[in-house]
Design an enzyme around this catalytic site. Sequence first.
Site, mmCIF file in Angstrom:
data_model
loop_
_atom_site.group_PDB
_atom_site.id
_atom_site.type_symbol
_atom_site.label_atom_id
_atom_site.label_comp_id
_atom_site.label_asym_id
_atom_site.label_seq_id
_atom_site.Cartn_x
_atom_site.Cartn_y
_atom_site.Cartn_z
ATOM 1 N N GLN A 21 0.864 -1.175 0.000
ATOM 2 C CA GLN A 21 0.000 0.000 0.000
ATOM 3 C C GLN A 21 0.906 1.232 0.000
ATOM 4 O O GLN A 21 1.990 1.214 0.577
ATOM 5 C CB GLN A 21 -0.911 0.025 1.232
ATOM 6 C CG GLN A 21 -2.020 -1.034 1.201
ATOM 7 C CD GLN A 21 -3.197 -0.601 0.342
ATOM 8 O OE1 GLN A 21 -3.032 -0.319 -0.834
ATOM 9 N NE2 GLN A 21 -4.381 -0.549 0.932
ATOM 10 N N SER A 22 0.465 2.317 -0.633
ATOM 11 C CA SER A 22 1.350 3.466 -0.852
ATOM 12 C C SER A 22 1.676 4.215 0.430
ATOM 13 O O SER A 22 2.803 4.678 0.621
ATOM 14 C CB SER A 22 0.727 4.428 -1.868
ATOM 15 O OG SER A 22 0.579 3.780 -3.114
ATOM 16 N N THR A 23 0.727 4.351 1.335
ATOM 17 C CA THR A 23 0.941 5.134 2.553
ATOM 18 C C THR A 23 0.410 4.368 3.752
ATOM 19 O O THR A 23 -0.420 3.446 3.618
ATOM 20 C CB THR A 23 0.236 6.500 2.469
ATOM 21 O OG1 THR A 23 -1.175 6.298 2.355
ATOM 22 C CG2 THR A 23 0.725 7.285 1.257
#
Length: 692
Positions: A21-23
């Site tokens: 997941q990006s963040t």
Amino acid sequence: MPDQKVTADHLRRDAYLYVRQSTLRQVAENIESTQRQYALRDRAVAAGWPAERIHVIDNDLGKSGSSAIARDGFQHLVSEVALGKAGIVMGLEVSRLARNSADWHRLIELCSLSGTLILDEDGVYDPASFNDRLLLGLKGTMSEAELHIIRARLRGGILNKARRGELEIRPPVGLIYRPDGKIIPDPNIEVQSAIHMLFETFDRTASAVKTARFIREQGLQFPTRLQSGPNKGELVWATPNHARVLQVLHNPRYAGAFVFGRMRTRRRADGGSDIIRLPIEEWKFVIKDAHPGYIDWERFEANQQRLTDNGRSFRSDRRSGPPREGPALLQGRALCGICGDRMGIEYHQVRGDVRGKPDYVCKEQVVRRGGKVCQTVPGKAVDAAIGALLVELVTPMNLEVTLAIQRELESRAAEINTARRQHVERTRYEAEMARRRYMNVDPDNRLVANTLEAEWNERLRIHSEAAAECDRRAQEQVATLEDEAYRRIRELAEQFPRVWNDPRVPSAERKRIFRLLVEDVTLLKGQTTITANVRLSGGATRTLTLPRPRSIAEIRKFKPDIIAEVDRLLDHHRDQEIADILNNRGMQTGEGKPFNQRTIASLRESHNLSSHHDRLRHNGLMTTHELATRFQITGSTVRQWGRQGLIKNRYPDSRVSALWEIPAGHTIAKGKSGRRGSTHLVPVTVNQTNGA
């Protein structure tokens, strides 16, 4: 899943599921997406892989896929594929594996060489197949384009608000946002006074280092707000250092301007990034007078120019620099008349002068290009001439300068006293708050009461020390202004030349006055003269032609008439006698000093003049031993004749070997043998030929 793409060879190797997941916020809030990624394990089990041979790589959760740098999980996945251990690589979509085309195509190439399949939510792909590789490459390009589109949308919104000056950017200390979004100065008067004092001090000292030093020497503090931690946003006070002063001076928000795009980020080959500060003319948006400030824009630009000039002391285009403590008046303003570069300063010690004498030296060719020194100009004569010109220029403005200095000193004293009183008031308020907290606590709760009581005592101690320090500093400053500063100011009104030449005036202050009137001075040294082209601040120029100072060798060189006179006197006198004769005549050396024995000896050696002793020997005078040996007499007889005055000793001083002179018209005669037949001195006539 198409069975024809999954073979027994693939099943013999392990399956790898990559979850990302990006963040961290997406990890916490987008739970459904994370669950969908973990659910791909069921697809691998359905294809024939046992559950124990399905490896989940999820240590990249919360990391961006724009680069493989700092993604340990992705690096581990690539290494497993390259070693041929992976039969299939699974990801919910291409963007989970990589959003960078370079990383994505590198993974496709490795999978093609090792025979590894790639699985996403849409199906299974064989990178060794041209059609599948073409489709995977298109998906990777679309994923990268999607990231670009997302960023472009966010960037467009930011730029649109910045263009109107409505983008909320955290303001520096001293400025706050009102509830309606407007920026105003901090209501705290102490904060405002501290910022005003910093700018005023920089205007006075023209140096960020000296500004920080002045604040520290005065025992003052500067505010800052915590940007992280549990006390984020809290105002704290500390002594500012050089970097903190520069941070305030370079911030255009204090000039009431909204700016955007002061810095640019550039990626490096190793995956990191560099932040490049852009010059003012390259800033993307500059909206002047967007909100109230502490200085105006013209003053901000003047501060930036001054800081740039100060910083040029350490760069290849150096032309200036802040005034230093050395006695060289043209420091930072002397230019070479040969190459046009800035000239440096070298000091040499002179007897009786602890500060040393300056020389202006152009070493740019040596330092930058390995060449030679262009020229060296003695600074003593140049500084004196420039100082005389400065006195000539400043004298008509004595009264105006006096009044300006007096107003500045009074303003400076009032400003510093105000800052100290505000600091005392803040400590008094903190002590009062600590007292209220202590008074409001339950007396039976001794654990809390003891802590609050200790805090109250500590605040009282800080307040007492601050008040005592404020009183002490105020008394010292008042005494200085009344006893010394006002007296010097009154003298300046009518006696500026004497004040300018007063050795008590610091060199840095004298240079600061000089820089107000002079832009630069170009020096050119000739055979007999030094030419100084002075460019004044208003654009006017003055040219000074100065006699070139003689070197120490030229100063110590003896004049021809003195050499001839010494050569004549050496026929009849010794060195000390010659020195006494010349001194009685009022003659001096090239350095303006009286003659002595050492000076005459040095003159003889440098001009190959025979000494008085050698000249007497050349004229036939003999020593005691030589006279006794030649005429077969004893040394005591020679000395007895000398005491009787029969022969003359030209060196009666016992420290010098005797040289005997036989009087004219006499000779040594040898008597008969026997006790009475001794050799003796007898007179002879000029025509006598048989005497012996």
